[in-house]
Design an enzyme around this catalytic site. Structure first.
Site, PDB file in Angstrom:
ATOM      1  N   GLY A   1     -46.021  -1.398  23.798  1.00 12.76           N
ATOM      2  CA  GLY A   1     -44.939  -0.501  24.209  1.00 12.76           C
ATOM      3  C   GLY A   1     -45.393   0.941  24.311  1.00 12.76           C
ATOM      4  O   GLY A   1     -46.598   1.252  24.309  1.00 12.76           O
TER       5      GLY A   1
ATOM      6  N   MET B   1     -45.481   4.938  29.897  1.00 11.21           N
ATOM      7  CA  MET B   1     -46.728   4.306  29.461  1.00 11.21           C
ATOM      8  C   MET B   1     -47.948   5.144  29.854  1.00 11.21           C
ATOM      9  O   MET B   1     -48.855   5.361  29.052  1.00 11.21           O
ATOM     10  CB  MET B   1     -46.855   2.895  30.050  1.00 11.21           C
ATOM     11  CG  MET B   1     -45.890   1.882  29.487  1.00 11.21           C
ATOM     12  SD  MET B   1     -46.132   1.569  27.737  1.00 11.21           S
ATOM     13  CE  MET B   1     -47.630   0.583  27.734  1.00 11.21           C
ATOM     14  N   GLY B   2     -47.962   5.615  31.101  1.00  5.92           N
ATOM     15  CA  GLY B   2     -49.105   6.404  31.580  1.00  5.92           C
ATOM     16  C   GLY B   2     -49.266   7.689  30.789  1.00  5.92           C
ATOM     17  O   GLY B   2     -50.386   8.076  30.421  1.00  5.92           O
TER      18      GLY B   2
ATOM     19  N   HIS C   1     -48.704 -13.660  27.065  1.00  8.29           N
ATOM     20  CA  HIS C   1     -48.201 -12.840  25.950  1.00  8.29           C
ATOM     21  C   HIS C   1     -46.725 -12.498  26.170  1.00  8.29           C
ATOM     22  O   HIS C   1     -45.898 -12.620  25.271  1.00  8.29           O
ATOM     23  CB  HIS C   1     -49.057 -11.569  25.850  1.00  8.29           C
ATOM     24  CG  HIS C   1     -48.448 -10.450  25.054  1.00  8.29           C
ATOM     25  ND1 HIS C   1     -47.413  -9.663  25.538  1.00  8.29           N
ATOM     26  CD2 HIS C   1     -48.712  -9.980  23.810  1.00  8.29           C
ATOM     27  CE1 HIS C   1     -47.076  -8.764  24.637  1.00  8.29           C
ATOM     28  NE2 HIS C   1     -47.843  -8.938  23.572  1.00  8.29           N
ATOM     29  N   ASN C   2     -46.397 -12.104  27.390  1.00  4.12           N
ATOM     30  CA  ASN C   2     -45.009 -11.729  27.658  1.00  4.12           C
ATOM     31  C   ASN C   2     -44.081 -12.944  27.648  1.00  4.12           C
ATOM     32  O   ASN C   2     -42.927 -12.845  27.248  1.00  4.12           O
ATOM     33  CB  ASN C   2     -44.900 -10.986  28.992  1.00  4.12           C
ATOM     34  CG  ASN C   2     -45.221  -9.513  28.822  1.00  4.12           C
ATOM     35  OD1 ASN C   2     -45.971  -9.147  27.925  1.00  4.12           O
ATOM     36  ND2 ASN C   2     -44.669  -8.677  29.670  1.00  4.12           N
TER      37      ASN C   2
ATOM     38  N   LYS D   1     -51.962 -11.366  29.494  1.00 11.12           N
ATOM     39  CA  LYS D   1     -50.769 -10.534  29.269  1.00 11.12           C
ATOM     40  C   LYS D   1     -49.508 -11.264  29.738  1.00 11.12           C
ATOM     41  O   LYS D   1     -48.445 -11.154  29.133  1.00 11.12           O
ATOM     42  CB  LYS D   1     -50.922  -9.190  29.988  1.00 11.12           C
ATOM     43  CG  LYS D   1     -49.726  -8.257  29.796  1.00 11.12           C
ATOM     44  CD  LYS D   1     -49.580  -7.824  28.362  1.00 11.12           C
ATOM     45  CE  LYS D   1     -48.307  -7.149  27.946  1.00 11.12           C
ATOM     46  NZ  LYS D   1     -47.513  -6.405  28.849  1.00 11.12           N
TER      47      LYS D   1
ATOM     48  N   GLU E   1     -43.367 -13.424  24.190  1.00 13.39           N
ATOM     49  CA  GLU E   1     -42.415 -12.357  23.826  1.00 13.39           C
ATOM     50  C   GLU E   1     -40.969 -12.784  24.171  1.00 13.39           C
ATOM     51  O   GLU E   1     -40.052 -12.591  23.371  1.00 13.39           O
ATOM     52  CB  GLU E   1     -42.822 -11.117  24.621  1.00 13.39           C
ATOM     53  CG  GLU E   1     -42.132  -9.822  24.308  1.00 13.39           C
ATOM     54  CD  GLU E   1     -42.697  -8.711  25.202  1.00 13.39           C
ATOM     55  OE1 GLU E   1     -43.823  -8.263  24.951  1.00 13.39           O
ATOM     56  OE2 GLU E   1     -42.018  -8.306  26.165  1.00 13.39           O
TER      57      GLU E   1
ATOM     58  N   ARG F   1     -31.877 -15.423  30.378  1.00 14.27           N
ATOM     59  CA  ARG F   1     -31.817 -14.092  31.007  1.00 14.27           C
ATOM     60  C   ARG F   1     -31.127 -14.175  32.358  1.00 14.27           C
ATOM     61  O   ARG F   1     -30.279 -13.354  32.685  1.00 14.27           O
ATOM     62  CB  ARG F   1     -33.227 -13.524  31.176  1.00 14.27           C
ATOM     63  CG  ARG F   1     -33.849 -13.098  29.870  1.00 14.27           C
ATOM     64  CD  ARG F   1     -35.102 -12.280  30.129  1.00 14.27           C
ATOM     65  NE  ARG F   1     -35.766 -11.955  28.884  1.00 14.27           N
ATOM     66  CZ  ARG F   1     -36.599 -10.931  28.743  1.00 14.27           C
ATOM     67  NH1 ARG F   1     -36.866 -10.159  29.767  1.00 14.27           N
ATOM     68  NH2 ARG F   1     -37.170 -10.699  27.588  1.00 14.27           N
TER      69      ARG F   1
HETATM   70  O1  LIG Z   1     -45.087  -5.709  28.908  1.00 10.47           O
HETATM   71  C1  LIG Z   1     -44.165  -5.351  28.228  1.00 10.47           C
HETATM   72  C2  LIG Z   1     -44.167  -5.550  26.769  1.00 10.47           C
HETATM   73  O2  LIG Z   1     -45.187  -6.373  26.355  1.00 10.47           O
HETATM   74  C3  LIG Z   1     -43.008  -4.725  28.901  1.00 10.47           C
HETATM   75  O3  LIG Z   1     -42.128  -4.127  28.052  1.00 10.47           O
HETATM   76  C4  LIG Z   1     -42.417  -5.693  29.861  1.00 10.47           C
HETATM   77  O4  LIG Z   1     -42.221  -5.054  31.087  1.00 10.47           O
HETATM   78  C5  LIG Z   1     -41.133  -6.299  29.462  1.00 10.47           C
HETATM   79  O5  LIG Z   1     -40.911  -7.403  30.305  1.00 10.47           O
HETATM   80  P1  LIG Z   1     -39.472  -7.810  30.770  1.00 10.47           P
HETATM   81  O6  LIG Z   1     -38.899  -6.616  31.514  1.00 10.47           O
HETATM   82  O7  LIG Z   1     -39.652  -8.971  31.686  1.00 10.47           O
HETATM   83  O8  LIG Z   1     -38.678  -8.111  29.539  1.00 10.47           O
END
Ligand SMILES: O=C(CO)[C@H](O)[C@H](O)COP(=O)(O)O
Length: 299
Positions: free
Chosen positions: A123, A11-12, A174-175, A171, A178, A269
């Protein structure tokens, strides 16, 4: 602008590349010397020594941190503060817990250093070519850095979300979303695999991506996975997690908010990582005890 990117992982490095493409000056900092060649090739500088880096940087330091959340980020913020002057800026663009970001903001304030918490989505591809950012902290610092966010993000892909912590809070949610969306896609396709019809999954994902209600980047990635003819028998059904889903559920519990889908996705999970599954074994044995029902022996 001159920006120091701390943490040149996937990412960085992506952020560094994106900044360089937009003609910013980038100093990359990472203790791993293996990343030096790449950042230099991209047009940036490489440092593994903070003192040297600070000697070579501009009047106002802007430190863009892209590190794993938790201790590493918190410690690095405390370390770099020793090198920063009043008015410098620290940006935590990793996946930190919002409470850590509130604390880090307060700590930076005591040193006269500004702090922004930036939830970053999209990503590795997004980091490189256009991300989505949710930005908390002082509005005047957000305004100052708006051109940088505009360069790094897709059109309309960044927002000022409010005071310190609000970027990472957003965020986090958001996750959580996700987690739920991915679990839902996984379950739907699992049902299709078990169905009486011989669907071509790459074609299904493709059609879902054209005009349907559920078209999305996640569905495009699903299409890509099936197009690559991934052999599912070779993939372990184990889903690790980095913490944001858990924090989302914890926050819902704290606020007494109903969050069944995301919670179930998180629990799925956890179940996937529980190799011994004593719970299911015990249920099978209990059925056997009270009803004489068979149980299956195995490892
Ligand atoms: O921030 C993200 C995407 O938005 C990263 O991919 C995140 O680290 C994924 O989370 P996890 O490992 O809990 O599935």
């Amino acid at each position: 602008m001159q920006i120091t990117v701390i943490g040149l992982g996937k990412m960085g490095m992506g952020i560094a590349e994106n900044l360089l493409r937009h003609h910013h000056q980038v100093n990359g900092f990472d203790i791993n010397p293996n990343v030096a060649e790449k950042i230099i090739k991209l047009g940036g500088n490489y440092y593994s020594d903070m003192e040297q880096l600070v000697e070579h940087t501009a009047e106002r330091q802007i430190f863009w941190m892209m590190l794993p959340a938790g201790e590493l980020t918190n410690n690095m913020i405390r370390d770099v503060l020793g090198f920063l002057r009043k008015g410098d800026i620290v940006i935590d663009a990793g996946n930190s817990h919002y409470k850590n970001s509130q604390n880090n903001y307060e700590y930076c304030q005591t040193k006269g250093v500004h702090f922004l918490d930036v939830g970053t989505s999209g990503g590795v591809e997004g980091a490189k070519n256009g991300a989505c950012m949710m930005i908390g902290g002082e509005k005047k610092i957000f305004d100052l850095l708006k051109p940088v966010f505009s360069d790094l993000c897709v059109d309309k892909g960044f927002m000022y979300s409010g005071p310190a912590g609000s970027g990472h809070y957003l965020k986090m949610v958001h996750n959580g979303i996700e987690y739920g969306m991915m679990q839902s896609i996984g379950e739907g396709f699992n049902l299709l695999h078990h169905s009486p019809y011989d669907y071509k999954m790459n074609e299904v994902a493709q059609v879902f991506n054209h005009g349907s209600v559920i078209r999305s980047w996640l569905m495009e990635l699903t299409e890509k996975i099936y197009q690559q003819q991934t052999d599912m028998t070779e993939i372990a059904g184990v889903i690790p997690s980095s913490g944001e889903g858990k924090w989302t559920v914890e926050e819902a519990l704290r606020l007494n908010v109903n969050l069944p889908v995301i919670t179930q996705a998180l629990m799925t999970r956890f179940a996937s990582e529980d190799y011994d599954k004593i719970s299911e074994k015990l249920v099978a044995l209990l059925r056997n005890q009270f009803g004489g029902h068979d149980f299956i022996k195995g490892g």
